[in-house]
Structure formats: C-alpha cells, structure tokens
Design a protein around this motif. Structure first.
Motif, PDB file in Angstrom:
ATOM      1  N   ASP A  76       0.857  -1.182   0.000  1.00  0.00           N
ATOM      2  CA  ASP A  76       0.000   0.000   0.000  1.00  0.00           C
ATOM      3  C   ASP A  76       0.897   1.237   0.000  1.00  0.00           C
ATOM      4  O   ASP A  76       1.746   1.359   0.882  1.00  0.00           O
ATOM      5  CB  ASP A  76      -0.842   0.011   1.285  1.00  0.00           C
ATOM      6  N   VAL A  77       0.696   2.120  -0.975  1.00  0.00           N
ATOM      7  CA  VAL A  77       1.568   3.297  -1.046  1.00  0.00           C
ATOM      8  C   VAL A  77       0.709   4.565  -1.017  1.00  0.00           C
ATOM      9  O   VAL A  77      -0.347   4.627  -1.659  1.00  0.00           O
ATOM     10  CB  VAL A  77       2.418   3.271  -2.334  1.00  0.00           C
ATOM     11  N   ARG A  78       1.175   5.547  -0.239  1.00  0.00           N
ATOM     12  CA  ARG A  78       0.541   6.863  -0.232  1.00  0.00           C
ATOM     13  C   ARG A  78       1.634   7.893  -0.491  1.00  0.00           C
ATOM     14  O   ARG A  78       2.657   7.906   0.199  1.00  0.00           O
ATOM     15  CB  ARG A  78      -0.100   7.134   1.117  1.00  0.00           C
ATOM     16  N   VAL A  79       1.451   8.700  -1.515  1.00  0.00           N
ATOM     17  CA  VAL A  79       2.470   9.691  -1.882  1.00  0.00           C
ATOM     18  C   VAL A  79       1.874  11.083  -1.736  1.00  0.00           C
ATOM     19  O   VAL A  79       0.779  11.354  -2.238  1.00  0.00           O
ATOM     20  CB  VAL A  79       2.950   9.486  -3.339  1.00  0.00           C
TER      21      VAL A  79
ATOM     22  N   GLU B 196       2.306  -1.130 -12.886  1.00  0.00           N
ATOM     23  CA  GLU B 196       2.347  -1.917 -11.632  1.00  0.00           C
ATOM     24  C   GLU B 196       1.427  -1.356 -10.557  1.00  0.00           C
ATOM     25  O   GLU B 196       1.277  -1.949  -9.499  1.00  0.00           O
ATOM     26  CB  GLU B 196       3.786  -1.974 -11.092  1.00  0.00           C
ATOM     27  N   MET B 197       0.863  -0.181 -10.819  1.00  0.00           N
ATOM     28  CA  MET B 197      -0.020   0.429  -9.807  1.00  0.00           C
ATOM     29  C   MET B 197      -1.460  -0.006 -10.027  1.00  0.00           C
ATOM     30  O   MET B 197      -1.958   0.036 -11.149  1.00  0.00           O
ATOM     31  CB  MET B 197       0.055   1.952  -9.887  1.00  0.00           C
ATOM     32  N   ILE B 198      -2.094  -0.408  -8.938  1.00  0.00           N
ATOM     33  CA  ILE B 198      -3.493  -0.821  -9.013  1.00  0.00           C
ATOM     34  C   ILE B 198      -4.306   0.107  -8.124  1.00  0.00           C
ATOM     35  O   ILE B 198      -3.794   0.594  -7.109  1.00  0.00           O
ATOM     36  CB  ILE B 198      -3.669  -2.268  -8.508  1.00  0.00           C
ATOM     37  N   ASP B 199      -5.533   0.319  -8.514  1.00  0.00           N
ATOM     38  CA  ASP B 199      -6.444   1.115  -7.680  1.00  0.00           C
ATOM     39  C   ASP B 199      -5.881   2.497  -7.359  1.00  0.00           C
ATOM     40  O   ASP B 199      -5.815   2.892  -6.195  1.00  0.00           O
ATOM     41  CB  ASP B 199      -6.740   0.385  -6.349  1.00  0.00           C
ATOM     42  N   VAL B 200      -5.433   3.180  -8.364  1.00  0.00           N
ATOM     43  CA  VAL B 200      -4.851   4.499  -8.125  1.00  0.00           C
ATOM     44  C   VAL B 200      -5.973   5.491  -7.808  1.00  0.00           C
ATOM     45  O   VAL B 200      -6.988   5.544  -8.487  1.00  0.00           O
ATOM     46  CB  VAL B 200      -4.067   4.988  -9.366  1.00  0.00           C
ATOM     47  N   GLU B 201      -5.780   6.219  -6.742  1.00  0.00           N
ATOM     48  CA  GLU B 201      -6.748   7.256  -6.363  1.00  0.00           C
ATOM     49  C   GLU B 201      -5.969   8.538  -6.129  1.00  0.00           C
ATOM     50  O   GLU B 201      -5.107   8.571  -5.237  1.00  0.00           O
ATOM     51  CB  GLU B 201      -7.440   6.899  -5.041  1.00  0.00           C
ATOM     52  N   ALA B 202      -6.229   9.547  -6.918  1.00  0.00           N
ATOM     53  CA  ALA B 202      -5.535  10.813  -6.726  1.00  0.00           C
ATOM     54  C   ALA B 202      -6.524  11.856  -6.235  1.00  0.00           C
ATOM     55  O   ALA B 202      -7.556  12.089  -6.859  1.00  0.00           O
ATOM     56  CB  ALA B 202      -4.896  11.264  -8.027  1.00  0.00           C
ATOM     57  N   VAL B 203      -6.238  12.454  -5.098  1.00  0.00           N
ATOM     58  CA  VAL B 203      -7.063  13.538  -4.579  1.00  0.00           C
ATOM     59  C   VAL B 203      -6.135  14.715  -4.308  1.00  0.00           C
ATOM     60  O   VAL B 203      -5.257  14.618  -3.441  1.00  0.00           O
ATOM     61  CB  VAL B 203      -7.786  13.110  -3.275  1.00  0.00           C
ATOM     62  N   ASP B 204      -6.331  15.777  -5.072  1.00  0.00           N
ATOM     63  CA  ASP B 204      -5.461  16.948  -4.935  1.00  0.00           C
ATOM     64  C   ASP B 204      -3.994  16.527  -5.044  1.00  0.00           C
ATOM     65  O   ASP B 204      -3.588  15.938  -6.031  1.00  0.00           O
ATOM     66  CB  ASP B 204      -5.778  17.673  -3.612  1.00  0.00           C
ATOM     67  N   ARG B 205      -3.197  16.742  -3.989  1.00  0.00           N
ATOM     68  CA  ARG B 205      -1.768  16.446  -4.087  1.00  0.00           C
ATOM     69  C   ARG B 205      -1.425  15.055  -3.538  1.00  0.00           C
ATOM     70  O   ARG B 205      -0.273  14.688  -3.440  1.00  0.00           O
ATOM     71  CB  ARG B 205      -0.983  17.518  -3.322  1.00  0.00           C
TER      72      ARG B 205
ATOM     73  N   VAL C 149      -1.708  10.897  -3.680  1.00  0.00           N
ATOM     74  CA  VAL C 149      -2.028   9.757  -4.526  1.00  0.00           C
ATOM     75  C   VAL C 149      -1.882   8.483  -3.685  1.00  0.00           C
ATOM     76  O   VAL C 149      -0.878   8.312  -2.988  1.00  0.00           O
ATOM     77  CB  VAL C 149      -1.082   9.665  -5.753  1.00  0.00           C
ATOM     78  N   ARG C 150      -2.905   7.625  -3.780  1.00  0.00           N
ATOM     79  CA  ARG C 150      -2.833   6.332  -3.090  1.00  0.00           C
ATOM     80  C   ARG C 150      -2.942   5.233  -4.124  1.00  0.00           C
ATOM     81  O   ARG C 150      -3.710   5.344  -5.068  1.00  0.00           O
ATOM     82  CB  ARG C 150      -4.012   6.151  -2.129  1.00  0.00           C
ATOM     83  N   PHE C 151      -2.205   4.149  -3.941  1.00  0.00           N
ATOM     84  CA  PHE C 151      -2.304   3.017  -4.863  1.00  0.00           C
ATOM     85  C   PHE C 151      -1.675   1.779  -4.226  1.00  0.00           C
ATOM     86  O   PHE C 151      -0.989   1.866  -3.202  1.00  0.00           O
ATOM     87  CB  PHE C 151      -1.617   3.338  -6.189  1.00  0.00           C
ATOM     88  N   THR C 152      -1.940   0.652  -4.850  1.00  0.00           N
ATOM     89  CA  THR C 152      -1.285  -0.582  -4.445  1.00  0.00           C
ATOM     90  C   THR C 152      -0.224  -0.881  -5.490  1.00  0.00           C
ATOM     91  O   THR C 152      -0.506  -0.861  -6.692  1.00  0.00           O
ATOM     92  CB  THR C 152      -2.312  -1.733  -4.382  1.00  0.00           C
ATOM     93  N   TYR C 153       1.009  -1.155  -5.036  1.00  0.00           N
ATOM     94  CA  TYR C 153       2.100  -1.358  -5.959  1.00  0.00           C
ATOM     95  C   TYR C 153       2.495  -2.829  -5.975  1.00  0.00           C
ATOM     96  O   TYR C 153       2.765  -3.427  -4.933  1.00  0.00           O
ATOM     97  CB  TYR C 153       3.295  -0.493  -5.551  1.00  0.00           C
ATOM     98  N   THR C 154       2.519  -3.390  -7.190  1.00  0.00           N
ATOM     99  CA  THR C 154       2.786  -4.831  -7.281  1.00  0.00           C
ATOM    100  C   THR C 154       4.151  -5.149  -7.885  1.00  0.00           C
ATOM    101  O   THR C 154       4.504  -6.311  -8.042  1.00  0.00           O
ATOM    102  CB  THR C 154       1.705  -5.511  -8.150  1.00  0.00           C
ATOM    103  N   GLY C 155       4.924  -4.117  -8.219  1.00  0.00           N
ATOM    104  CA  GLY C 155       6.225  -4.364  -8.861  1.00  0.00           C
ATOM    105  C   GLY C 155       7.376  -4.386  -7.864  1.00  0.00           C
ATOM    106  O   GLY C 155       7.184  -4.553  -6.658  1.00  0.00           O
ATOM    107  N   GLU C 156       8.576  -4.211  -8.383  1.00  0.00           N
ATOM    108  CA  GLU C 156       9.778  -4.214  -7.549  1.00  0.00           C
ATOM    109  C   GLU C 156       9.882  -2.893  -6.797  1.00  0.00           C
ATOM    110  O   GLU C 156       9.661  -1.825  -7.380  1.00  0.00           O
ATOM    111  CB  GLU C 156      11.015  -4.373  -8.446  1.00  0.00           C
ATOM    112  N   PRO C 157      10.295  -2.914  -5.533  1.00  0.00           N
ATOM    113  CA  PRO C 157      10.408  -1.669  -4.764  1.00  0.00           C
ATOM    114  C   PRO C 157      11.379  -0.678  -5.419  1.00  0.00           C
ATOM    115  O   PRO C 157      11.113   0.530  -5.445  1.00  0.00           O
ATOM    116  CB  PRO C 157      10.951  -2.136  -3.411  1.00  0.00           C
ATOM    117  N   ALA C 158      12.499  -1.178  -5.971  1.00  0.00           N
ATOM    118  CA  ALA C 158      13.493  -0.278  -6.553  1.00  0.00           C
ATOM    119  C   ALA C 158      12.903   0.513  -7.722  1.00  0.00           C
ATOM    120  O   ALA C 158      13.153   1.718  -7.875  1.00  0.00           O
ATOM    121  CB  ALA C 158      14.710  -1.087  -7.019  1.00  0.00           C
ATOM    122  N   ALA C 159      12.119  -0.170  -8.541  1.00  0.00           N
ATOM    123  CA  ALA C 159      11.507   0.485  -9.697  1.00  0.00           C
ATOM    124  C   ALA C 159      10.548   1.578  -9.255  1.00  0.00           C
ATOM    125  O   ALA C 159      10.480   2.659  -9.869  1.00  0.00           O
ATOM    126  CB  ALA C 159      10.776  -0.549 -10.553  1.00  0.00           C
TER     127      ALA C 159
END
Lengths: 310, 260
Positions: free
Chosen positions: A237-240, A255-264, A266-276
C-alpha cells in the motif's frame, strides 16, 4: 520467515502430517462454514491459517478438536481420525489449544486454573513458561485483563509440552512487546520440533512467524502457499504526498493498481519491484511517502477475486 | 481423572452452605412456633378443608413429626431443594458450552462421558451437606423445645430423599445437554420440577388424575409416611434411582453426539 518448501502446490513430503484435512465440510443449514477444505500441516512447521473474521477459521479448529462433527469429509490430527472420538481423546494429551475466546473458571485463581489443567495432562514446563508470560497467578481470573487471560491461556497451552499446538488468534489482547515475545517463542518452539497451527486475521503477523499459509475465505481455502510468495503477490500500500497536484495519467504505471488521486495525494497498491517504484517516484517533487502492508481484504480483492467459490 | 470433579465440587460449596443456613433459620422459626400453637393444631386441622392436607400430604400436625413433615419437608424440601437440584443440573453443561469453557475442557484427554459424570458426581457436596446438616439441625431443634424425634425416621426421610433429588437433578442435566441457552435450560428445569410436584399434589386430591401422578417423582417420596408412620418405601426409592440413571444415560448419549 523462511519458507521451507519450494514446490508450494505440492504438500510437504513428511510421513505423518500432524494435521491432515481431506474435503472437510461443515454446514449449518444453508450456511457453509467450511467448504471441502483440504490441506496438510507438516511436522515442525508454523502453518498460518489466515482469513478475515467470520471466514471459518474457528470452525476448522473446532472440527479438528472434535468439538463439532463434520458434515462431510474428514481430518486426522496426530494420526487420529476426528470422527473417532476415543482415538481423538487419546491424542489430546499431546495437543495444546489456545482458543480465541478463553473460557476459564472465573472464580479460580490463575494458579488454580493451571493446577486444574495440570491434573489432566501434566505441566512439566509451567515454571519455564511463567518466566516468559506472567499472569498474576494469585488473583482470581475474573479480575484479569484481556492480556493477562491470554498469557494464562498461553501457559496453559504449552505447559504439558505438546507435539502440536493449535492457536486461534493467539496474540489478540497482548501488547506489542508480548506479541513479539510470543512470536519469538513460537519460532523457538518450531525449531525445537513442535508443529504450530496458527490462525489469524492479521496479515503482518502471519507474514512474520509462519512458514506456510493457507488462506480461507467464506469457508473455502482460496490459497495455500509459502509466506514469501504471499508477500510477493500481495504488493504494498503506497501513499504519496506531492508538492503540487499531478496528472494521474502521467503518474501511474502498469504496476499500480487502484490508483486514487485527490489533490496532491495519490494512493495506490504497488505490485512491482520496490526499486523500480523509487526510481519512478524521484521524477516527481515528493513531500512524503508512506509504504505499508496491504489489508487482507485488499489481497483478496486483487489476487483471489471476489468469488471465492472453487 | 478427577480434576473436573474437584473443581465442580468446589463450585457447589457456597450454594450448599447457603441452603443449610436457610434451613437452620427456617427450623429455628418453626421450632419456636410449635410449643405455642401445638394446642391449636386441632382447630387448624378442622378449619381447613381435607384436600388442602391431601395436597401437601399433611397429617398429625399436633405432633412434632407431623408438624415438621408439613412445615419443613413437604414444601421446602420436596419443592425448593428439588428445584435447586434441577437448577444446578440444568446449568452443568449448558453454561460451560455457552461460556466456551467446554472448548478448553474438551481439549484435554478427557471423554465427554467423563465430563458429564464428574459434573454430576460433584452433586455429592449439596447432597451430603444438606442431608447431614439439616437432620442434625432438626434433631437438635426438637430437643431444645423439649420434643424428640425418632432418629431412624429422621435419617430415613433424608436418605430416601436422595434418589428423589437426583431425579430432579437428572431432569436438569438432560435439559442442560439439549437446550443451548443455560437460562432457558434452568427456567424449563425448575418449572418442570414445580409442575410435576403440583401435578402429584392434584392427583392425590382428584381420583381422575391419580394415574398421572404415577409419572411424577414426588409420588415416590412420601415424607409424611416416613416421619409420622415410619413407613420406608425402599421400592419407590429404587424406582427413583433407576429413573435417575436412565436420565443420566440419556444426557450422556445426547452430549456425546452433539456439536458444542
């Protein structure tokens, strides 16, 4: 923790699995609490039984202990068929059980409760356990906090040095320090050869202590795999928090699933490599990033679909 | 394997002590009344219609045996103590299942048969406490007011009540394994025992109901016959004992086959 099996879809190759379920089914009228559940728990492993509340974890455990009878299918516990009452009663001398809801005789003191269980199956490890888990033994159980009851339950579960322990939500009510102690203790017990069946609805806990995981949902087993694979498949789970609003099209990757952007934000679930992911994020002006484990429900949604029927 | 018996016995101590104290107070009350009203008993016996005496199996009120049989045994013992045993019996299994105590109990290497039998065996505590404590209180109480009891009859009124109380407990135990809610099990058990007692009383008065009374446990225990006439119906006690064992067998049969 280390997943010891590489071919995860095949059962661990152990002569006598301490727990073996074969199409275990329990129906209450129209409700199917356990639907043809089959899996083995190998000797000397910590097997996580993961599922949301109400998924049927406790039903499986109560079936294994002979408290309820299966509608169909069967299971073996330490070699005893659960439908054979006498055989099951005999092997219970080598089983430790920590129920989700602890029904102690409330008027007895903690010590008297332990004496009671000791008379039925021994207590050679009582003192050793009481150094790790310290319920107030001279007080009546009715005065116990939830955490103290749980500690008394843990001592009760392990004090006769059983070969197999069945734990139903074992750390609920324990403070984080005691939870850590419990996790460490379980790993030591596993290394000493004990088999642990660990039911929980907390993903991070199962990830931490278990070797293999069975996931149950709506009464059916939906996944059976090594804990590392589960982690890989579950994503993060990532929140930026960005300095300025950003175009979602430009920000999102495959690699991002369920991206939700509200103003500044962004929340999403990341399924790829952390480095990427980190490489990708540095292109933007970032104020804050929060990366955490996903909720169990999210994992179900993404990887097992909403239909759990097999 | 007596761990369950020990803990269950301990749980029965408080209720047993309370009941003995209640009987001590009741006895003190009735014994203090008796000398004053003994002479008027003939009047009382004439004042009430005969069926009242049949209903409660009251005879010879002007003797200490008749008076105590009527005042202490025909109501407090045959009904209230019976209800206590039915109530306790009804809680034995159902309350443990409800509170999830039974899950932990049965995670031990102990059979369900053994659980039921040890719990029922723990009824020795109230049985002994009441059947030793109360006759001593009654015997001493009679001596204090200058009367005397036949100790054999007094012992028999208690000894022969044991099978009767066990049947009432057995009714409770059967309900305890059949009904899921302890409150319901207890309520049904005590209502049933009270109704059976009433049916027995009514059946004594009305010949049409005579035969129904044969199905009630109190029909097989006649405290007045024992105390006033020194008639000891051992056969009836045997019938009660057999009924208790049958109820216990039913309870074990059901409990070993059901989900908890």
């Amino acid at each position: 923790m280390c997943a010891q099996t590489e071919t995860l879809d095949t059962e661990p190759d152990r002569g006598a699995a301490p727990i073996r379920l074969d199409g275990l089914t329990k129906r209450y009228g129209d409700v199917t609490a356990n639907d043809a559940v089959s899996f083995d728990v190998g000797a000397g492993e910590i097997f996580g039984y993961l599922g949301p509340n109400g998924a049927g974890k406790t039903t499986t455990i109560r079936l294994l202990l002979g408290l309820i009878k299966p509608t169909s299918g069967s299971a073996e516990v330490l070699g005893a068929d659960i439908r054979d009452r006498r055989a099951l009663t005999d092997v219970k001398a080598d089983i430790g059980y920590l129920p989700d809801s602890l029904g102690f005789e409330e008027r007895l003191t903690g010590r008297q409760v332990l004496d009671y269980f000791a008379r039925m199956r021994g207590d050679e490890r009582r003192e050793e356990l009481l150094e790790l888990f310290r319920p107030p033994l001279d007080k009546r159980v009715e005065t116990y906090s939830h955490g103290n009851k749980r500690m008394l339950g843990i001592v009760q579960t392990f004090m006769h040095d059983p070969d197999l322990v069945i734990l139903d939500e074992p750390t609920s009510g324990l403070d984080p320090l005691k939870q850590d102690r419990m996790h460490l203790f379980l790993e030591e017990e596993r290394d000493a050869g004990k088999t642990v069946f660990f039911s929980s609805h907390v993903l991070s806990e199962v990830q931490r202590v278990c070797d293999r995981v069975g996931i149950i949902r709506d009464g059916a087993l939906v996944a059976l795999e090594g804990v590392d694979d589960l982690l890989e498949r579950s994503g993060k789970d990532v929140r930026v928090q960005l300095a300025a609003p950003v175009d979602e099209e430009r920000f999102a990757t495959a690699e991002m699933i369920d991206v939700e952007a509200v103003d500044r934000t962004v929340r999403f679930t990341y399924t790829g490599e952390p480095a990427a992911l980190l490489d990708h994020l540095v292109q933007f002006e970032i104020e804050d990033v929060d990366i955490g484990d996903p909720q169990l429900d999210e994992i179900f949604k993404h990887y097992y679909g909403n239909d759990a029927e097999e | 394997m007596t761990a369950i018996l020990r803990v269950e016995s301990r749980k029965r101590v408080r209720g047993s002590v309370i009941l003995v104290v209640v009987f001590a107070l009741l006895s003190a009350l009735y014994f203090s009344m008796f000398p004053g009203i003994q002479a008027e008993m003939d009047v009382i016996e004439e004042a009430f219609p005969a069926y009242m005496f049949d209903l409660f199996q009251i005879e010879e009120l002007h003797t200490i045996e008749g008076f105590i049989a009527a005042e202490i045994y025909s109501f407090f013992w045959v009904l209230l103590v019976a209800i206590y045993f039915a109530y306790v019996g009804a809680g034995l299994i159902s309350s443990d299942v409800r509170s999830r105590k039974m899950d932990l109990t049965l995670s031990n290497p102990v059979s369900r048969e053994s659980v039921v039998l040890q719990k029922v065996a723990a009824l020795w505590v109230p049985l002994i406490a009441l059947n030793v404590g109360v006759p001593i209180i009654v015997y001493v109480g009679a001596l204090v007011i200058g009367e005397s009891f036949d100790p054999v009859a007094l012992a028999m009124v208690h000894l022969l009540s044991i099978p009767y109380l066990l049947v009432c407990a057995g009714i409770g135990v059967v309900l305890s394994v059949v009904v899921d809610h302890p409150r319901t099990a207890r309520a049904v058990a005590l209502t049933l025992v009270a109704v059976l007692w009433l049916v027995d009383g009514v059946s004594r008065v009305d010949p049409d109901y005579e035969r129904i009374g044969a199905l009630t446990p109190s029909r097989y225990y006649d405290q007045t016959a024992i105390l006033v006439h020194e008639e000891y119906a051992l056969g009836d006690a045997g019938i009660l004992l057999a009924a208790f064992l049958a109820l216990l067998a039913v309870a074990v049969f059901v409990f070993t086959r059901r989900d908890i």
